[in-house]
Design an enzyme around this catalytic site. Structure first.
Site, PDB file in Angstrom:
ATOM      1  CD  GLU A  15      -3.104  -1.223   2.445  1.00  0.00           C
ATOM      2  OE1 GLU A  15      -3.745  -0.556   2.308  1.00  0.00           O
ATOM      3  OE2 GLU A  15      -2.532  -1.822   3.377  1.00  0.00           O
ATOM      4  CB  SER A 165      -5.209  -1.485  -0.522  1.00  0.00           C
ATOM      5  OG  SER A 165      -5.131  -0.505   0.304  1.00  0.00           O
ATOM      6  CD  GLU A 287     -11.355  -5.662   5.981  1.00  0.00           C
ATOM      7  OE1 GLU A 287     -11.061  -6.971   5.495  1.00  0.00           O
ATOM      8  OE2 GLU A 287     -10.523  -4.637   5.180  1.00  0.00           O
ATOM      9  CG  ASN A 289      -9.992  -0.373   6.515  1.00  0.00           C
ATOM     10  OD1 ASN A 289      -8.888  -1.227   5.943  1.00  0.00           O
ATOM     11  ND2 ASN A 289     -11.226  -0.629   5.974  1.00  0.00           N
ATOM     12  CB  SER A 298     -10.284   8.423   0.598  1.00  0.00           C
ATOM     13  OG  SER A 298      -9.108   8.268  -0.098  1.00  0.00           O
TER      14      SER A 298
END
EC number: 6.3.2.4
Length: 325
Positions: A15, A165, A287, A289, A298
């Site tokens: 990433e 990602s 999940e 992040n 984003s």
């Protein structure tokens, strides 16, 4: 007196380029009248600070400082924009903790915990948070395709346990595709997770500390043109990200409640963005992040904009929250 802020970016994972973009956006939007801001590239081959002319200065790892025009520059706070190792998995933050250097992320243990998908699921499930059925494998473990299918069914997802990602992730429809997908995941990590497929609407929920309080941002609906929300969908325009999400008031209330609970269960601070899938109006946690993408495109910055929070305010708040810890 203006505070010296290091915006760390880069990292040691797949990433790295995404992180460099995120860090550059943070650098662009932080108020230069309020802070002395420096981009700091944390790369396998070098740790360097950059001035506004992109001149590089070697970081002294003894105290995370550098020399500029004969003067030693120490930092008051670090803005963490490293996706993956060593910024999102806690390693770099443990180092900052030893130096008593404040940063914008959660404490290093929380970062390490949440970077490990299996361990995160174990914690949230103990608090009654709904999740997919899953199997955990270490590299070298015996693989029994029939047992995998019996437990999680088909289709299923096979993914690295410690990666972001959507690198190394596959959606598997038949028995013959299981082994190749496992090898693909092992290329990213020595631990993998196999999860049952949840058929429902996917949403992404940003939760942050804002002005001293836990704030759930407007929810984003994910509509991927691909088979799932993979790398292309995330970064190459192969998806629609609709904020606010087209969900019912009941779904909105349910996922906001769960997202805030997950943030607090995991003892988070700073930024977070978690993914959920609705099954019969109930959100299932996928999940979390803890260093989400921070470019103008984003998801979390999109959510902040809908909430009336500009990027300058979003990033400034992160620094102020860190300084106040």
């Amino acid at each position: 007196m203006k505070k010296n802020i290091a915006i760390v970016m880069g990292g040691y994972s797949s990433e790295v380029n995404i992180s460099l973009k995120s860090g550059s956006v943070v650098y662009k939007h932080l108020n230069k009248e309020k802070y002395n801001t420096f981009r700091v590239h944390i790369l396998k081959e070098k740790w360097v600070a950059l001035d506004k002319n992109n001149q590089e200065y070697i970081i002294d790892k003894n105290d995370f400082s550098f020399i500029l025009n004969g003067k030693k520059i120490n930092f008051d706070c670090v803005f963490n924009s490293i996706h993956g190792a060593p910024g999102e998995n806690g390693q770099l933050l443990a180092y900052f903790n030893l130096l008593n250097l404040k940063h914008t992320s959660a404490p290093f243990y929380q970062m390490a915990l949440t970077f490990n998908k299996r361990d995160t699921l174990s914690v949230v499930k103990a608090y009654g948070i709904k999740t997919a059925t899953s199997i955990f494998l270490n590299k070298g473990d015996k693989i029994d395709e029939n047992s995998i299918i019996e437990k999680v069914g088909l289709p299923c997802f096979i993914k690295p346990n410690n990666a972001g990602s959507s690198y190394g992730i596959s959606k598997v429809y038949d028995k013959e595709a299981i082994l190749p997908a496992i090898e693909k995941a092992y290329a990213e990590d020595s631990e993998i997770l196999i999860e049952s497929f949840l058929d429902g609407k996917e949403v992404s929920v940003g939760v942050i500390q804002y002005k001293g309080k836990t704030k759930v941002l407007p929810i984003t609906e994910i509509v991927s043109e691909n088979d799932f929300f993979d790398y292309e969908a995330k970064y190459e325009g192969k998806s629609q990200e609709i904020t606010p999400a087209r969900i019912s008031p009941e779904e909105k209330e349910n996922v906001e409640k769960v997202a805030k609970k997950v943030y607090e269960i995991l003892n988070m601070s700073g930024f977070s963005r978690a993914e959920y899938i609705f099954v019969n109006n109930e959100p299932y946690f996928l999940e979390i992040n803890t260093v989400p993408g921070l470019t103008e495109e984003s998801i979390l910055p999109q959510q902040a904009q809908v909430a009336g929070i500009s990027l300058e305010k979003l990033f400034d708040n992160a620094i102020q929250e860190a300084l106040n810890k």
